[in-house]
Write an enzyme that holds these catalytic residues in place. Sequence first.
Site, PDB file in Angstrom:
ATOM      1  N   ARG A  55       0.825  -1.215   0.000  1.00 47.88           N
ATOM      2  CA  ARG A  55       0.000   0.000   0.000  1.00 47.88           C
ATOM      3  C   ARG A  55       0.860   1.265   0.000  1.00 47.88           C
ATOM      4  O   ARG A  55       0.380   2.354  -0.324  1.00 47.88           O
ATOM      5  CB  ARG A  55      -0.958  -0.003   1.199  1.00 47.88           C
ATOM      6  CG  ARG A  55      -2.157   0.935   0.985  1.00 47.88           C
ATOM      7  CD  ARG A  55      -3.158   0.916   2.129  1.00 47.88           C
ATOM      8  NE  ARG A  55      -2.561   1.312   3.370  1.00 47.88           N
ATOM      9  CZ  ARG A  55      -2.308   0.513   4.414  1.00 47.88           C
ATOM     10  NH1 ARG A  55      -2.643  -0.765   4.363  1.00 47.88           N
ATOM     11  NH2 ARG A  55      -1.726   0.959   5.498  1.00 47.88           N
ATOM     12  N   TYR A 105     -13.746  18.867 -15.357  1.00 46.45           N
ATOM     13  CA  TYR A 105     -14.313  17.512 -15.346  1.00 46.45           C
ATOM     14  C   TYR A 105     -15.414  17.417 -14.298  1.00 46.45           C
ATOM     15  O   TYR A 105     -15.206  17.780 -13.135  1.00 46.45           O
ATOM     16  CB  TYR A 105     -13.189  16.516 -15.049  1.00 46.45           C
ATOM     17  CG  TYR A 105     -13.621  15.077 -15.122  1.00 46.45           C
ATOM     18  CD1 TYR A 105     -14.119  14.556 -16.307  1.00 46.45           C
ATOM     19  CD2 TYR A 105     -13.537  14.247 -14.018  1.00 46.45           C
ATOM     20  CE1 TYR A 105     -14.519  13.226 -16.383  1.00 46.45           C
ATOM     21  CE2 TYR A 105     -13.927  12.918 -14.084  1.00 46.45           C
ATOM     22  CZ  TYR A 105     -14.422  12.422 -15.273  1.00 46.45           C
ATOM     23  OH  TYR A 105     -14.821  11.121 -15.338  1.00 46.45           O
TER      24      TYR A 105
HETATM   25  C1  LIG Z   1     -11.024  10.917 -17.313  1.00 41.45           C
HETATM   26  C2  LIG Z   1     -10.705  12.212 -16.679  1.00 41.45           C
HETATM   27  C3  LIG Z   1     -10.554  12.325 -15.292  1.00 41.45           C
HETATM   28  C4  LIG Z   1     -10.778  11.165 -14.356  1.00 41.45           C
HETATM   29  O1  LIG Z   1      -9.817  10.190 -14.553  1.00 41.45           O
HETATM   30  P1  LIG Z   1     -10.068   8.634 -14.216  1.00 41.45           P
HETATM   31  O2  LIG Z   1      -8.768   8.011 -14.546  1.00 41.45           O
HETATM   32  O3  LIG Z   1     -11.209   8.189 -15.086  1.00 41.45           O
HETATM   33  O4  LIG Z   1     -10.433   8.575 -12.773  1.00 41.45           O
HETATM   34  C5  LIG Z   1     -10.196  13.551 -14.767  1.00 41.45           C
HETATM   35  N1  LIG Z   1     -10.022  14.636 -15.565  1.00 41.45           N
HETATM   36  C6  LIG Z   1     -10.160  14.558 -16.901  1.00 41.45           C
HETATM   37  C7  LIG Z   1      -9.932  15.754 -17.707  1.00 41.45           C
HETATM   38  C8  LIG Z   1     -10.515  13.356 -17.503  1.00 41.45           C
HETATM   39  O5  LIG Z   1     -10.660  13.297 -18.833  1.00 41.45           O
END
Ligand SMILES: *Cc1c(COP(=O)(O)O)cnc(C)c1O
Length: 433
Positions: free
Chosen positions: A96, A149
């Site tokens: 971890r 996002y």
């Molecule tokens: C996909 C994405 C995330 C989240 O990433 P994950 O790996 O799916 O948790 C965050 N920011 C942006 C701009 C993304 O395209």
Amino acid sequence: MPSTQPHDSSADKTPHSRRSGPSTGGASGGFPPPSAPLSTRELGPSTTAVHAGEARLKFGFSITDPIFAASTYTFSDTQSIVDFIEQKHPREEYGRYGNPGEKVVEEKLAGLDGGAAAVLFSTGMAAFVGLLMAHVNAGEEIIFFDECYHRSREFCRKHLTRFGVGFREVATCDYDAMEAAITPRTKFIVSESPTNPHLSVVDIGRFAEIGRRRGVLTLIDATLCTPYNLRPLEAGVDFVLHSATKYLGGHNDLLAGVVVGAQDRLEPVRNLRGIMGGVNSPHNAYLLERGLKTLALRMERHNANGLAVARFLESHPRVERVLYPGLESHPYHQVAARSMRGFGGLVTFLLKDADWRQTAAVVDAVRIPRIGPSLGGVESLIEQPMVMSYWNYSPAERLKFRIPDNMIRLALGIEDAADLIADLDQALARPGA
Ligand SMILES: *Cc1c(COP(=O)(O)O)cnc(C)c1O
């Protein structure tokens, strides 16, 4: 009652990052003599992606890094435990707190972004949550540009607020509004660049300058630009975040995330990760290491495909509008052209006089891009944001988010541009589509 073991109490005071290190050592059998990894801070992105973090001679004299499929790591005797806790010998302890494969990837990502350190997580969202949980306290607040996002904003709006952390949003690229929203409680200002699906491009230097002048931390989610197209730390931001699930991994076959920044500011993030979990399995870390090696080559193709397809769509009579920062018609073309090496593989376009069903018919008619969410892999993907991400919102809310029914998002892969263009051409020519 026996007293607490000495290593139990000291364990809590010892940062996990200093408790582990390269796990190869010794000089016989499969163990080569220790060799320092190449110092890559001054090398180009391809050399960095291929070599950074890797020992010149590896276990078994293998050219590639081994996958140590281990949850825990063992000691030869009690004295070696004491030496480890007293930080005489950096090595692994327990899965971890990280694994050797993760450390190689972290070195590559720190080198690519020009940062002092990187902390790798199991997903982009785990990285985002880990960074904020390590740095934000009750009573403080976070301000976002509103095209970030949606899950990042949702985490702050729905969850951090439960712990007394404030959340605000201002219009993307409205720097005056961002500055006006900052209060003495503000801890972080956050943006993504380019944004998704509108491809707004933030002037990173200006954003960083607001943070510095007002004494707040700055975070850029640079998933869409990648360190190949832009390095936000050089423009002065405090933290860069990537969903490595996208371009960094690059093959639609893994999830991962990373935060890059200064060593002292990442120390609490690494410590929290050691408690919270959210690490990568050794297998996943290897997959990411392997994917990263071709980042520069892939990005050149994503950039070329993005521009070629955007230009084709802009000249097509059925297309009302194309959003791509490489096009001169794009509202943020100037800032993109002066700051970015290329503009990436994401292209958003609107169909002329099309309702949601006619738009869906074009999505359904393509043969090369697969229909699905995500971006950044070798396989092209296509989706209609109104259906894929905003189906449960009212038309008024979609209007507010600027997600019209006739919008299509293309996440171009590394296929041949001529084939992608011919495919889109036939899909746009279908009767009924
Ligand atoms: C996909 C994405 C995330 C989240 O990433 P994950 O790996 O799916 O948790 C965050 N920011 C942006 C701009 C993304 O395209």
